[in-house]
Enzyme design. Structure first.
Site, PDB file in Angstrom:
ATOM      1  N   HIS A 113       0.852  -1.194   0.000  1.00 37.27           N
ATOM      2  CA  HIS A 113       0.000   0.000   0.000  1.00 37.27           C
ATOM      3  C   HIS A 113       0.887   1.243   0.000  1.00 37.27           C
ATOM      4  O   HIS A 113       0.694   2.179   0.775  1.00 37.27           O
ATOM      5  CB  HIS A 113      -0.935  -0.011   1.218  1.00 37.27           C
ATOM      6  CG  HIS A 113      -2.181   0.781   1.023  1.00 37.27           C
ATOM      7  ND1 HIS A 113      -2.330   2.064   1.486  1.00 37.27           N
ATOM      8  CD2 HIS A 113      -3.351   0.478   0.387  1.00 37.27           C
ATOM      9  CE1 HIS A 113      -3.544   2.510   1.174  1.00 37.27           C
ATOM     10  NE2 HIS A 113      -4.178   1.575   0.504  1.00 37.27           N
ATOM     11  N   ASP A 296     -10.754  -2.561   1.943  1.00 39.73           N
ATOM     12  CA  ASP A 296     -10.035  -1.611   1.096  1.00 39.73           C
ATOM     13  C   ASP A 296     -10.489  -1.745  -0.351  1.00 39.73           C
ATOM     14  O   ASP A 296     -10.569  -0.750  -1.088  1.00 39.73           O
ATOM     15  CB  ASP A 296      -8.528  -1.849   1.198  1.00 39.73           C
ATOM     16  CG  ASP A 296      -7.724  -0.803   0.441  1.00 39.73           C
ATOM     17  OD1 ASP A 296      -7.442   0.252   1.029  1.00 39.73           O
ATOM     18  OD2 ASP A 296      -7.389  -1.046  -0.734  1.00 39.73           O
TER      19      ASP A 296
END
Length: 626
Positions: A113, A296
């Site tokens: 990420h 997410d």
């Protein structure tokens, strides 16, 4: 895929399942370790002054990830809540504050990420790794669970992500997770626990939420989903989305699967439950209360809808999230439906429903909020694949075979934060040079834009020479020699590197790469007073310029100044405060100038080009004067 299948949970008429698994119903969440619960119970029985754990190691810290020693002593196969670190403050039934030190070594998900894509070129901390909002929800839920033993996670309310939690140029970052019971609704069987995450040295929280725990499921959300109008298949499959980096997420967060159908008011697709084995170094079996990676991907599928509108989004919060069952088994394909409620202005708001892969509902989200922005396609392409795309654009070409000249301006990069641009393009040593200029913002930007243009010119030159792919801009460095002249330190496998020259004026930068030494300069055309002209132009040069039409003389004076600057860069001597040491031997109407440097005993040919109110000059050596 259809959302018309029968659902175990359907609006407000759905049953409320017991959290304890009575009657064969699934537990609503993976509870924290039995051993953790026992130790908390022991702490509750202690006198109040002994139960306050800020002055001694917390019994929960032994099950958490509070230090490297603890990580090494923990069996990697032992399930445990990964974000329970050291307890700083604990009043049973009231509040708890936990410190958890994030690290790129322990928190492996950070590498998946990170905003900057530079695999094998830059360390994770240099690539701006950011804790996803959904991982922050998991962090807050684990801390809140310590105040509600015997209860399960029901969901979240009023989530507000104020700022990123990132590990920019650091390998470790301390978080304080502060939670407190704010009310207990006995009728609903719900504990409402306020939670906030503070980053070390910050007085304001990065994210806040109310975490809901209880002994029975809540089914209070019943969003309405419209039939998709103007339904069409998304142009890319999930595999293509990740392979071409339309989403920047690494393997841990790649939960989009299959095809997607978009409509004017929403999008339908599928999410896949991924294994959490690679999220943390110290445990292959993290005991997660949510599925932060799949959550997410809710933001990712909202992003797919926005991308079709040529917009890009970043989650900033939600009104309410309800969970109705534990995370389904790894590999489960969970249908998801998104209804866009608002897309005007800077904010996009959506409702979401995620099924459990068996016809039931896993979770619902009301008011998923994202910040919406727009980037030009060139910037988007560069950000997703910096090793395949250029930021700089072609400049007027010099009359020297094989030279590549590119330009960059602040107007083209107004949507690209300079600090983030530097992370994409600069090597570690170059980043140090960039940071040394922090006290001079304009000079810092000019230096950065010049380096970016130069790196684009160099890697394009090398790719054409080798007839291969371009290098990542951070894979090589452009340094300066003792005379201030830039030179290229080649990337592995290049064999050789070109010469390079850089110039900037106002908010524009230009760079040229060539097989031989070359100089470049750029200046805005302007009227110069007599004293300035006499300081850099000899009587002979002023006479030569006087032969051109009056309306062209400002441009020709600028051409002459540029030419001398370019030759000074070519020779690595600048003007040395002596512009009259160079004198024009020839000036032709097509912008060609031949300069003789009296002190250096060389002649240089200069090609000057006018455009957009600027003059660009390219210089290379013509011959030595015997």
């Amino acid at each position: 895929m259809s959302f018309e299948r029968a659902k175990r949970v359907n609006g407000g008429d759905a049953p409320s399942w017991p959290a304890t698994g009575e009657g064969g119903a699934p537990l609503i969440a993976r509870m924290f370790e039995v051993q953790d619960a026992k130790e908390l119970a022991l702490a509750v029985e202690q006198p109040e002054e002994e139960a306050h754990l800020s002055e001694r190691p917390s019994p929960m810290a032994r099950a958490g990830a509070g230090s490297s020693d603890q990580i090494q002593e923990t069996d990697a196969s032992e399930p445990r809540m990964p974000f329970i670190g050291s307890v700083l403050d604990y009043v049973p039934g009231e509040r708890i504050t936990i410190e958890r030190k994030l690290s790129v070594d322990e928190d492996l998900y950070l590498a998946d990420h990170a905003f900057v894509h530079a695999p094998g070129i830059k360390p994770t901390s240099a690539c701006l790794p950011v804790v996803p909002m959904t991982m922050s929800l998991e962090i807050m839920a684990e801390a809140a669970a310590c105040l509600a033993p015997g209860c399960g996670l029901l969901g979240f309310e009023d989530v507000r992500s104020v700022t990123w939690i990132d590990l920019a140029d650091v390998d470790e970052l301390a978080l304080n997770i502060v939670t407190q019971i704010v009310r207990h609704d006995a009728e609903r069987g719900v504990f409402s626990i306020s939670a906030a995450i503070y980053v070390e040295s910050k007085s304001s929280p990065a994210i806040t939420a109310t975490v809901l725990f209880g002994d029975r499921y809540l089914v209070e959300l019943s969003p309405t989903f419209s039939d998709l109008s103007n339904a069409r298949a998304h142009s890319l499959t999930a595999d293509e989305i990740y392979a071409e980096r339309h989403m920047f997420h690494g393997p841990s967060f790649q939960c989009l699967v299959g095809d997607f159908v978009l409509g004017d008011e929403g999008i339908v697709g599928e999410l896949c439950v991924r294994s959490p084995e690679q999220l943390f170094k110290s445990t292959r079996s993290p005991q997660l209360l949510t599925d932060p990676c799949l959550l997410d991907a809710v933001g990712q599928i909202v992003g797919l809808w926005a991308m079709e509108q040529e917009r890009y989004v970043f989650p900033i919060g939600l009104l309410k999230l309800e969970i109705y069952r534990p995370t389904p088994p790894v590999g489960t394909r969970a249908p998801v439906r998104v209804e866009i409620l608002q897309s005007e202005g800077k904010t996009l708001v959506a409702d979401v429903e995620v099924q459990d892969g068996e016809g039931g509902v896993w979770m619902r989200i009301s008011g998923w909020r994202t910040w919406k922005f727009r980037w030009e396609k060139r910037l988007v392409d560069f950000r997703r694949q910096p090793d395949r795309h250029l930021l700089a654009t072609p400049a007027p070409a010099p009359r020297f075979d094989g030279a590549i000249s590119l330009m960059l301006s602040s107007a083209e990069l107004k949507q690209f934060d300079p600090a983030l641009l530097a992370r994409y393009c600069l090597s570690a040593d170059e980043m140090l040079n960039y940071k040394e200029l922090e006290r001079f913002p304009q000079r810092q930007r000019q230096w950065l834009y010049g380096r970016v243009a130069a790196k684009d010119a160099v890697r394009l030159w090398v790719a054409k020479r080798q007839q291969g792919e371009m290098s990542h801009p951070a894979a090589f460095a452009i340094s300066s020699d003792e005379r201030g002249r830039p030179f290229v330190t080649p990337a592995p496998g290049w064999g050789s590197a070109p010469s390079v020259s850089i110039s900037h004026c106002e908010e524009r930068a230009i760079a040229v790469a060539h097989e031989h030494d070359i100089g470049v300069d750029i200046e805005r055309i302007a009227t110069r007073d007599v004293g300035v002209v006499e300081a850099f132009a000899s009587a002979k040069e002023r006479e030569m310029i006087g032969r051109f039409p009056v309306q062209e003389r400002d441009a020709w004076l600028t051409r002459l100044w540029c030419a001398k600057e370019a030759v000074g860069k070519l020779l690595g001597v600048g003007l040395e405060g002596k512009p009259l040491a160079m004198e024009a031997a020839e000036m032709t109407g097509d912008g060609q100038i031949v300069l003789s440097h009296k002190d250096r005993n060389v002649r240089a040919r200069v090609s000057t080009i006018e455009g957009d109110g600027f003059i660009i000059a390219y210089a290379d050596l013509e011959q030595s004067v015997a």
